[in-house]
Motif scaffolding. Structure first.
Motif, PDB file in Angstrom:
ATOM      1  N   ILE A  63       0.867  -1.169   0.000  1.00 51.48           N
ATOM      2  CA  ILE A  63       0.000   0.000   0.000  1.00 51.48           C
ATOM      3  C   ILE A  63       0.906   1.221   0.000  1.00 51.48           C
ATOM      4  O   ILE A  63       1.845   1.287   0.786  1.00 51.48           O
ATOM      5  N   ASN A  64       0.644   2.167  -0.903  1.00 54.10           N
ATOM      6  CA  ASN A  64       1.421   3.404  -0.916  1.00 54.10           C
ATOM      7  C   ASN A  64       0.633   4.500  -0.222  1.00 54.10           C
ATOM      8  O   ASN A  64      -0.472   4.828  -0.631  1.00 54.10           O
ATOM      9  N   PRO A  66      -0.162   8.231   0.313  1.00 52.85           N
ATOM     10  CA  PRO A  66       0.096   9.427  -0.489  1.00 52.85           C
ATOM     11  C   PRO A  66       0.781  10.541   0.301  1.00 52.85           C
ATOM     12  O   PRO A  66       1.351  11.458  -0.283  1.00 52.85           O
TER      13      PRO A  66
ATOM     14  N   ASP B 102      -6.631  10.078   8.859  1.00 52.75           N
ATOM     15  CA  ASP B 102      -7.706   9.140   8.495  1.00 52.75           C
ATOM     16  C   ASP B 102      -7.965   9.147   6.995  1.00 52.75           C
ATOM     17  O   ASP B 102      -8.139   8.098   6.379  1.00 52.75           O
ATOM     18  N   THR B 104      -5.883  10.030   4.595  1.00 51.61           N
ATOM     19  CA  THR B 104      -4.749   9.429   3.895  1.00 51.61           C
ATOM     20  C   THR B 104      -4.857   7.915   3.897  1.00 51.61           C
ATOM     21  O   THR B 104      -4.654   7.256   2.879  1.00 51.61           O
ATOM     22  N   GLN B 105      -5.183   7.373   5.063  1.00 51.12           N
ATOM     23  CA  GLN B 105      -5.284   5.916   5.186  1.00 51.12           C
ATOM     24  C   GLN B 105      -6.411   5.376   4.315  1.00 51.12           C
ATOM     25  O   GLN B 105      -6.243   4.382   3.606  1.00 51.12           O
ATOM     26  N   GLU B 106      -7.558   6.058   4.373  1.00 51.96           N
ATOM     27  CA  GLU B 106      -8.695   5.624   3.550  1.00 51.96           C
ATOM     28  C   GLU B 106      -8.306   5.592   2.079  1.00 51.96           C
ATOM     29  O   GLU B 106      -8.580   4.635   1.365  1.00 51.96           O
ATOM     30  N   ALA B 108      -5.318   5.447   0.703  1.00 53.25           N
ATOM     31  CA  ALA B 108      -4.309   4.433   0.396  1.00 53.25           C
ATOM     32  C   ALA B 108      -4.955   3.048   0.296  1.00 53.25           C
ATOM     33  O   ALA B 108      -4.663   2.270  -0.613  1.00 53.25           O
ATOM     34  N   LEU B 109      -5.858   2.756   1.239  1.00 50.78           N
ATOM     35  CA  LEU B 109      -6.533   1.453   1.239  1.00 50.78           C
ATOM     36  C   LEU B 109      -7.400   1.294  -0.003  1.00 50.78           C
ATOM     37  O   LEU B 109      -7.459   0.240  -0.624  1.00 50.78           O
TER      38      LEU B 109
END
Lengths: 246, 125
Positions: A63-64, A66, B102, B104-106, B108-109
């Motif tokens: 997973i990258n 951003p 949160d 960013t993680q969403e 990326a996933l």
């Protein structure tokens, strides 16, 4: 219910071009247990070296991010991924090769047999393998005392990032996980959520590339930040109840 | 106590206060300043205007509070307001920090999922 645990190995990496491929192959080849179905996921935390290219070219699941989130945010991404994709166990493993995949079974087995909620791979129970600097040992001793004082849990190596968590724990850390230097703080988080923490001795290597997130001149800041985080997390969970973790 | 401030100076103070108020209102109207933050600025400009018009106000209040040297009241009030506002900004900043993390993680996933679907369209998790 099947007797196979689905395990996600979360490897956060920031500028680890020298070690990712080696680590991936090692993970693929080491664990041959009929109890576990193992899948690695590398979390590239906005590396500025060739980490991203290496992950892509070698078809390594990854997973990258951003935006650079730091170690805590990167690992938490993995926790969320594990929950959403139905994994039973998640393991956090450093991207620099410090945590040998050959020790995986040691930290996975207690979770498989439901003997604990969290298993910490510790290098200080038996004094084998790479033992790190005296400065770090001093810090570890300090956190050992702090944790014992606050929650009465004795953890020998609270800075170890080599840990396995079950689903129950994942639900907690997906909701709240400290950004910087999360390891000592999470001991409090787990203890106050009444989770069962187990420590097993593992062998650790010296890092094979990259830099430690704890550099010498940052030690004072580290100690201060983690102490503060630990104490406030304790107050928040103790007095606000478990209504919300943040 | 009558002519503490010359009239010319008072006129200048009033016009600056009005100009400042106009500037704040323009920012809100253009949507560049959210109402929740504009609140404190409106109060600030109102106070500025009040003391520009009410010439002896500062002396009167200082005397009421038992402050010997009236201008020090300005510093007290200003520093207090600044500190409060800075704490408020830190709180806002911390909240945004979590929101960005949160998001960013969403993202990326989501990207990972999209890519895995592209690679293997039959596998729909």
């Amino acid at each position: 219910m099947s007797n196979i645990s689905k395990v996600l190995i979360i490897v956060p990496c920031y500028n680890e071009q020298d070690s990712v491929l080696k680590l991936f192959l090692e993970i693929k080849n080491t664990v041959n247990s009929s109890h576990f179905f193992i899948e690695p996921i590398f979390i590239n935390d906005c590396s500025i070296d060739k980490t991203k290219t290496i992950l892509k070219e070698n078809n390594i699941p990854h997973i990258n991010l951003p935006v650079n989130l730091g170690i805590g945010g990167a690992v938490q991404t993995g926790f969320k991924y594990a929950l959403r994709n139905g994994f039973d166990i998640a393991v956090q493993m450093d991207g620099d090769g410090q945590h040998p995949p050959s020790e995986l079974e040691k930290i996975l087995t207690p979770l498989h047999y439901k003997e604990a909620d969290i298993v910490i791979g510790s290098r200080y129970i038996t004094k084998e393998g790479f033992q790190s600097s005296s400065l770090r040992r001093f810090g570890i001793n300090y956190f050992k005392k702090l944790n014992k004082l606050l929650v009465g849990v004795k953890i020998n190596d609270s800075t170890s990032g080599y840990r396995a968590l079950n689903k129950k724990t994942l639900q907690i850390v997906a909701n709240y996980y400290p950004d910087e230097y999360p390891e000592p703080e999470t001991i409090i988080l787990y203890a106050l959520n009444k989770l069962n923490i187990m420590e097993v001795p593992v062998f650790m290597r010296e890092r094979q590339g990259g830099e430690s997130s704890i550099r010498a001149y940052k030690t004072a800041y580290y100690m201060f930040k983690v102490s503060l985080g630990t104490i406030f997390l304790y107050i928040r969970l103790k007095f606000n109840g478990k209504r919300d973790t943040l | 106590m009558e002519n503490v401030i010359p009239y010319r100076l008072q006129l200048l103070a009033i016009s600056i206060a009005i100009l400042f108020m106009f500037f704040i209102f323009r920012l809100i109207a253009k949507g560049k300043l959210r109402e929740e933050y504009s609140f404190i600025w409106i109060i600030c400009t109102a106070l500025l205007l009040l003391f520009a018009i009410w010439r002896n106000g500062l002396d009167v209040i200082a005397k009421l509070m038992g402050i010997y040297y009236a201008p020090s009241l300005i510093f007290l009030g200003a520093i207090f307001a600044i500190v409060i506002f800075l704490v408020h900004l830190s709180v806002v900043n911390s909240r945004q920090h979590k929101q960005i993390k949160d998001l960013t993680q969403e993202m990326a996933l989501f990207k990972e999922k999209l890519e895995s679907l592209f690679k293997d369209p039959k596998k729909e998790k």
